[in-house]
Design a protein around this motif. Structure first.
Motif, PDB file in Angstrom:
ATOM      1  N   ILE B 163      -1.879   2.629   8.971  1.00  0.00           N
ATOM      2  CA  ILE B 163      -2.519   1.310   8.845  1.00  0.00           C
ATOM      3  C   ILE B 163      -3.951   1.457   8.333  1.00  0.00           C
ATOM      4  O   ILE B 163      -4.393   0.711   7.451  1.00  0.00           O
ATOM      5  CB  ILE B 163      -2.503   0.580  10.208  1.00  0.00           C
ATOM      6  CG1 ILE B 163      -1.080   0.136  10.529  1.00  0.00           C
ATOM      7  CG2 ILE B 163      -3.459  -0.610  10.204  1.00  0.00           C
ATOM      8  CD1 ILE B 163      -0.883  -0.254  11.973  1.00  0.00           C
ATOM      9  N   HIS B 166      -3.896   2.227   4.769  1.00  0.00           N
ATOM     10  CA  HIS B 166      -3.498   1.018   4.045  1.00  0.00           C
ATOM     11  C   HIS B 166      -4.701   0.089   3.869  1.00  0.00           C
ATOM     12  O   HIS B 166      -4.938  -0.456   2.778  1.00  0.00           O
ATOM     13  CB  HIS B 166      -2.369   0.331   4.820  1.00  0.00           C
ATOM     14  CG  HIS B 166      -2.054  -1.067   4.389  1.00  0.00           C
ATOM     15  ND1 HIS B 166      -1.385  -1.350   3.216  1.00  0.00           N
ATOM     16  CD2 HIS B 166      -2.318  -2.257   4.972  1.00  0.00           C
ATOM     17  CE1 HIS B 166      -1.250  -2.662   3.102  1.00  0.00           C
ATOM     18  NE2 HIS B 166      -1.803  -3.242   4.151  1.00  0.00           N
ATOM     19  N   TYR B 236      -7.930  -3.766  12.850  1.00  0.00           N
ATOM     20  CA  TYR B 236      -6.580  -3.582  13.366  1.00  0.00           C
ATOM     21  C   TYR B 236      -6.588  -3.915  14.854  1.00  0.00           C
ATOM     22  O   TYR B 236      -7.408  -3.395  15.617  1.00  0.00           O
ATOM     23  CB  TYR B 236      -6.097  -2.141  13.149  1.00  0.00           C
ATOM     24  CG  TYR B 236      -4.756  -1.885  13.794  1.00  0.00           C
ATOM     25  CD1 TYR B 236      -3.675  -2.746  13.562  1.00  0.00           C
ATOM     26  CD2 TYR B 236      -4.554  -0.814  14.661  1.00  0.00           C
ATOM     27  CE1 TYR B 236      -2.450  -2.538  14.174  1.00  0.00           C
ATOM     28  CE2 TYR B 236      -3.315  -0.589  15.270  1.00  0.00           C
ATOM     29  CZ  TYR B 236      -2.277  -1.465  15.031  1.00  0.00           C
ATOM     30  OH  TYR B 236      -1.066  -1.278  15.642  1.00  0.00           O
ATOM     31  N   VAL B 264      -4.783  -6.638  10.311  1.00  0.00           N
ATOM     32  CA  VAL B 264      -3.446  -6.161  10.673  1.00  0.00           C
ATOM     33  C   VAL B 264      -3.365  -6.217  12.190  1.00  0.00           C
ATOM     34  O   VAL B 264      -4.357  -5.918  12.872  1.00  0.00           O
ATOM     35  CB  VAL B 264      -3.197  -4.707  10.202  1.00  0.00           C
ATOM     36  CG1 VAL B 264      -1.809  -4.230  10.650  1.00  0.00           C
ATOM     37  CG2 VAL B 264      -3.326  -4.579   8.681  1.00  0.00           C
ATOM     38  N   THR B 280      -0.372  -9.268   8.172  1.00  0.00           N
ATOM     39  CA  THR B 280       0.356  -7.997   8.163  1.00  0.00           C
ATOM     40  C   THR B 280       0.536  -7.506   9.596  1.00  0.00           C
ATOM     41  O   THR B 280      -0.411  -7.510  10.381  1.00  0.00           O
ATOM     42  CB  THR B 280      -0.440  -6.954   7.351  1.00  0.00           C
ATOM     43  OG1 THR B 280      -0.521  -7.413   5.992  1.00  0.00           O
ATOM     44  CG2 THR B 280       0.231  -5.586   7.394  1.00  0.00           C
ATOM     45  N   THR B 281       1.768  -7.123   9.934  1.00  0.00           N
ATOM     46  CA  THR B 281       2.025  -6.665  11.305  1.00  0.00           C
ATOM     47  C   THR B 281       2.713  -5.298  11.315  1.00  0.00           C
ATOM     48  O   THR B 281       3.443  -4.946  10.393  1.00  0.00           O
ATOM     49  CB  THR B 281       2.927  -7.653  12.068  1.00  0.00           C
ATOM     50  OG1 THR B 281       4.110  -7.907  11.301  1.00  0.00           O
ATOM     51  CG2 THR B 281       2.211  -8.966  12.347  1.00  0.00           C
ATOM     52  N   LEU B 318       5.657  -1.151   8.946  1.00  0.00           N
ATOM     53  CA  LEU B 318       4.509  -1.978   8.594  1.00  0.00           C
ATOM     54  C   LEU B 318       4.992  -3.099   7.674  1.00  0.00           C
ATOM     55  O   LEU B 318       5.527  -2.839   6.597  1.00  0.00           O
ATOM     56  CB  LEU B 318       3.431  -1.136   7.895  1.00  0.00           C
ATOM     57  CG  LEU B 318       2.093  -1.857   7.665  1.00  0.00           C
ATOM     58  CD1 LEU B 318       1.409  -2.194   8.989  1.00  0.00           C
ATOM     59  CD2 LEU B 318       1.164  -1.011   6.800  1.00  0.00           C
ATOM     60  N   VAL B 320       3.875  -5.726   5.361  1.00  0.00           N
ATOM     61  CA  VAL B 320       2.639  -6.051   4.648  1.00  0.00           C
ATOM     62  C   VAL B 320       2.673  -7.506   4.180  1.00  0.00           C
ATOM     63  O   VAL B 320       3.610  -7.924   3.491  1.00  0.00           O
ATOM     64  CB  VAL B 320       2.429  -5.096   3.452  1.00  0.00           C
ATOM     65  CG1 VAL B 320       1.176  -5.491   2.662  1.00  0.00           C
ATOM     66  CG2 VAL B 320       2.327  -3.653   3.935  1.00  0.00           C
ATOM     67  N   SER B 324      -3.747  -8.320   4.498  1.00  0.00           N
ATOM     68  CA  SER B 324      -4.285  -6.965   4.286  1.00  0.00           C
ATOM     69  C   SER B 324      -4.274  -6.588   2.812  1.00  0.00           C
ATOM     70  O   SER B 324      -4.325  -5.416   2.461  1.00  0.00           O
ATOM     71  CB  SER B 324      -3.479  -5.948   5.100  1.00  0.00           C
ATOM     72  OG  SER B 324      -2.160  -5.858   4.611  1.00  0.00           O
TER      73      SER B 324
END
Lengths: 342, 342
Positions: B163, B166, B236, B264, B280-281, B318, B320, B324
């Motif tokens: 993450i 990312h 995050y 995220v 985004t999770t 992830l 997306v 993010s």
């Protein structure tokens, strides 16, 4: 234990259970001795004394001894989640019991009361629990003389009539029903509402019934319904997987949804927002039901004064999507309606 | 009971428990007498004899005696649903126990074993269950010397590093963390992975920690994080509600997501597909975890030969979304990276 503490058995019991009028010092002394001895009163004895175990049951008895992993169905999963939250929030553990087990699970837990989902008429589980003097709250109004403490349900007749009118308004001339073979009131009331509606509008009933806990049987029943010579041009399915089963069957018979076949099913599943086409669903609001049944059960267990009615009807919601709306109605002729409808 | 049937106590016990080598007629006779007398061996005695109650527990011990309605969180709800299905499918009842109760719920049920979610280090519940000789399977690898029978977990370090990379790739220069104050391994491993990443890329850590079972504390922590003078340009959040809390805080400070702030969070909730913007999770795959822990627990209870490893790592995913991804990156300068990354 009493001997070790130099007090009477009653004093031990009162001290450990926070009861009676004892000096704080005595209570403290008994507890210290109990801790030193590692003394724990047995679960059964403790429950007999306090009258409460802090455990409530939840089960589906509709299908008797048939194995049924009911949490695989969205309705039961959401209902059980809400019930669990309501139980935890009031400090109770929720015991989710299987319909059938090699183990005698009912005997191995001291339940204060039980939530029974969709009991069949003359349900033996409900009868036995009531005989034992335990509160039983049912999800689904009980049939006939089934003696429950309280119940929560929807108005299934009104819901079915609303769906049938909705389909007729969209141009359906012959509406079919996928229903169940079980004797719970959900299945019973929904089916009789359908039959009464058919009689009122002068349509021959077109339905197939199957054991709803068996997903394969549902697919077969959907196929059978669309293979009939008196094939319906709209179908309402009472159970969660009926929408996808009917879509698959329609595809096999070259029927386009909604052009050739209108579809509605009773489901809490979000998949129906994204099927091709999206399917109109009836939501029974299982979260509200799950919360309500546990509140009523715990009120009954605790003998609490409560304003909550012991028979609660939760409104349903029809979520209209493409599958029940004709893009260009092929006919403007509605089926004959009874005078009070027109 | 033995006197009424004219047989020995051992014969009664064997007949009622399906044990020993008895003529069928004797077994039948004893059962008939038992039925006539309404005889039911006590739950405790029965459990001692058969060694099994058919009941397994599930609880979250992370927050000790703090009340925590964990099924309100999507992760626990999905995990518990899968665990319930897996238990029912094998004929077991699942007992979902509250962290805290007026009642002595643990004593009032004869559990064959327990699933413990996110145990804290030196968790007293796990220690006590293991002392009693009961199998314990944890969701979350146990910290230090916590002696569990088996565990299922994700690779939280890899997930967090993924993450952070990312977010850095999307242009983040200073990534913040919303974390928890508890000592379970999820929180611990995720936080140390963040701190190690910061050290590696040469960024000062920017984080706020709060007690994650308290939703209000989460909103306050999100606000505090964005109010800091060294405000992060990406965050995050380790817990389910962090996404909506951070969105609300961003709005208060006039920050646009994703333009001014990348977000995220770790969540199983579908609401994040429809927030403004979608967030985004990271999914921890709670259904797979819930199924796996119950399978492992029942295998351990039944002493079954099994091919399943007793330490299972489930892949994360992830998902997306807009929050993010910078529409027009304001900078192409990445934070400094360690040699093995470039």
């Amino acid at each position: 234990m009493a001997a070790a503490a130099g007090v009477s058995i009653t004093t031990v019991s009162d001290a450990l259970n926070g009861k009676g009028r004892l000096p704080d010092a005595t209570r403290r002394h008994v507890r210290e001795v109990a801790d030193r001895l590692g003394y724990r009163p047995s679960a059964a004895a403790r429950t007999l004394r306090t009258g409460k175990s802090g455990l409530i049951g939840l089960t589906v008895t509709t299908y008797g001894d048939e194995p049924f992993t009911f949490t695989e169905f969205a309705y039961f999963a959401e209902m059980a989640r809400a019930a669990t939250s309501a139980a935890l929030a009031r400090g109770y553990a929720l015991v989710i019991l299987p319909a059938t087990s090699r183990h005698d699970v009912w005997s191995n837990v001291a339940l204060d009361g039980t939530v029974v989902i969709d009991p069949s008429d003359q349900d033996p589980v409900v009868s036995e629990l009531v005989r034992q003097g335990l509160p039983v709250v049912s999800d689904g109004r009980p049939a006939g003389a089934l003696p429950v403490t309280a119940w929560v349900d929807n108005d299934h007749e009104a819901a079915v009539l609303g769906i049938l009118d909705h389909l007729a308004d969209a141009g359906a001339r012959r509406i079919g029903l996928l229903t169940g073979t079980s004797t719970d009131t959900y299945t019973h009331l929904s089916t009789t509402a359908y039959l009464r509606w058919c009689e009122r509008v002068g349509q021959d009933p077109v339905y197939e019934a199957y054991p709803a806990h068996d997903p394969c049987a549902g697919a077969v029943a959907a196929d059978r319904l669309l293979a009939r010579p008196d094939r319906p041009d709209a179908v309402y399915g009472l159970f969660d997987p009926n929408g996808t089963d009917l879509l698959a069957a329609a595809r096999r018979y070259g029927l386009r949804v909604p052009d050739d076949l209108l579809l509605v099913c009773c489901s809490e599943s979000t998949v129906y927002a994204n099927t091709e086409p999206p399917i109109t669903t009836l939501s029974l609001k299982p979260r509200r039901i799950g919360t309500a049944v546990v509140q009523l059960l715990i009120d009954a267990i605790e003998g609490a004064e409560s304003d909550r009615p012991v028979e609660q009807v939760i409104p349903t919601e029809l979520i209209v999507r493409t599958s029940s709306q004709r893009r260009s109605p092929r006919t403007t002729v509605s089926p004959p309606r009874s005078p009070e409808e027109t």
